[in-house]
Design a protein around this motif. Structure first.
Motif, short mmCIF file in Angstrom:
data_model
loop_
_atom_site.label_atom_id
_atom_site.label_comp_id
_atom_site.label_asym_id
_atom_site.label_seq_id
_atom_site.Cartn_x
_atom_site.Cartn_y
_atom_site.Cartn_z
N ASN A 73 0.83 -1.21 0.00
CA ASN A 73 0.00 0.00 0.00
C ASN A 73 0.86 1.26 0.00
OD1 ASN A 73 -2.66 -1.00 -0.12
ND2 ASN A 73 -2.66 -1.49 2.06
N THR A 118 -8.90 4.80 7.02
CA THR A 118 -9.64 3.56 6.79
C THR A 118 -8.81 2.41 7.36
OG1 THR A 118 -8.64 3.07 4.63
CG2 THR A 118 -10.57 4.53 4.64
N ASP A 119 -9.36 1.22 7.27
CA ASP A 119 -8.66 0.06 7.83
C ASP A 119 -7.89 -0.73 6.78
OD1 ASP A 119 -10.77 -0.92 6.42
OD2 ASP A 119 -11.38 -2.40 7.94
N VAL A 120 -7.68 -0.16 5.59
CA VAL A 120 -7.10 -0.94 4.49
C VAL A 120 -5.59 -1.13 4.62
CG1 VAL A 120 -8.88 -0.14 2.90
CG2 VAL A 120 -6.70 1.05 2.98
N THR A 123 -4.81 -4.49 6.09
CA THR A 123 -5.74 -5.59 5.87
C THR A 123 -5.95 -6.00 4.41
OG1 THR A 123 -7.63 -4.05 5.84
CG2 THR A 123 -7.02 -5.02 7.97
N ARG A 124 -5.79 -5.06 3.47
CA ARG A 124 -6.02 -5.38 2.06
C ARG A 124 -5.41 -4.30 1.18
NH1 ARG A 124 -10.67 -3.56 4.38
NH2 ARG A 124 -11.77 -1.81 3.38
N SER A 125 -5.34 -4.58 -0.10
CA SER A 125 -4.81 -3.59 -1.04
C SER A 125 -5.79 -2.44 -1.18
CB SER A 125 -4.58 -4.24 -2.41
OG SER A 125 -3.62 -5.26 -2.34
N SER A 126 -5.27 -1.24 -1.25
CA SER A 126 -6.11 -0.05 -1.34
C SER A 126 -6.71 0.08 -2.74
CB SER A 126 -5.30 1.21 -1.01
OG SER A 126 -6.07 2.37 -1.26
N THR A 127 -8.01 -0.13 -2.83
CA THR A 127 -8.70 0.04 -4.11
C THR A 127 -8.64 1.47 -4.58
OG1 THR A 127 -10.21 -1.77 -3.52
CG2 THR A 127 -10.91 -0.30 -5.30
N LYS A 184 -12.52 -7.01 -3.21
CA LYS A 184 -13.11 -7.58 -1.99
C LYS A 184 -13.31 -9.10 -2.10
CE LYS A 184 -17.89 -6.63 -3.45
NZ LYS A 184 -19.16 -5.94 -3.09
#
Length: 236
Positions: A73, A118-120, A123-127, A184
């Motif tokens: 990220n 945000t929580d990205v 936790t996950r790739s930033s869209t 997602k």
């Protein structure tokens, strides 16, 4: 993939050493390719930990650093910023340069804020980073194409490093961006999507870095025909 990424970085370094008239900010771009190699090496640690059962890095097990989302990220913001700077430097229109400088600043600020609020981040790739960065980069590349068509540089496009890089990036972003719209679904609950995502990303990366290597080889000539510098005086 690692060999291709290293190959692109090495080919870029050779280009800098051989090209009599390297394009503006080509050193930055080649430096970015070496950054890619470094990030890929560091980013391998979750896989390494998985196969070694955290024997060598037990301190990351169960923490937010167990996955490498934080690394990529951060890297993605830097990646798009470097692409923007590189192509802004290829423009001649002062108004376009000023507009995209503001766009660059806005993108970096909003992308960082998105990770903060945000929580990205862990936790996950930033869209947001991918979609906004990709769409903006494609617009910038189209502006570059319009200037290219209206100038004498079109006569030497087949020897132009930015042109080859733009083609690779344009096709890569057109292919990859839709995957991040549905990011997602990149979970263990959707193995089909994970498999499709990995396959498309792998093939797209082979294509992208293959073009980079080819471009550096073509443009490594010491002759002046390498490229007419676009706007070497531009400051980003």
């Amino acid at each position: 993939m690692y060999l291709l990424e290293i190959g692109a970085a090495v080919a870029g370094t050779i280009y800098l050493n051989r090209a009599k008239y390297p394009v503006p900010y080509s050193k930055l771009f080649v430096g970015y390719l070496w950054l890619v190699v470094l990030v890929e090496i560091i980013g391998y640690y979750p896989t390494f930990n998985f196969f070694t059962h955290f024997s060598y890095m037990p301190f990351v097990e169960g923490t937010v650093f167990e996955r490498n989302f934080w690394l990529y990220n951060s890297y993605n913001i830097v990646k798009f910023a470097i692409y923007f700077i590189f192509f802004i430097a290829q423009l001649r229109s002062k108004s376009s340069i000023q507009v995209f400088k503001l766009v660059l600043a806005g993108f970096v600020i909003t992308a960082i804020l998105n990770l903060i609020f945000t929580d990205v981040f862990y936790t996950r790739s930033s869209t947001y980073t991918y979609i906004t960065g990709s769409l903006t980069l494609m617009i910038l590349i189209f502006v570059y194409y319009m200037e290219l068509l209206r100038s004498d540089r079109i006569l030497f496009f087949y020897k132009s490093l930015p042109f080859y890089i733009s083609v690779g990036l344009l096709l890569w972003n057109v292919t990859i961006t839709p995957l991040f719209i549905y990011n997602k679904y990149f979970t263990s609950a959707s193995p089909e999507f994970v498999s499709l995502h990995s396959t498309i990303l792998r093939v797209s990366n082979f294509f992208l870095y293959g073009i980079y290597i080819t471009a550096f080889i073509i443009c490594s000539s010491k002759s002046k025909s390498n490229l007419l510098p676009s706007n070497p005086s531009v400051k980003v």
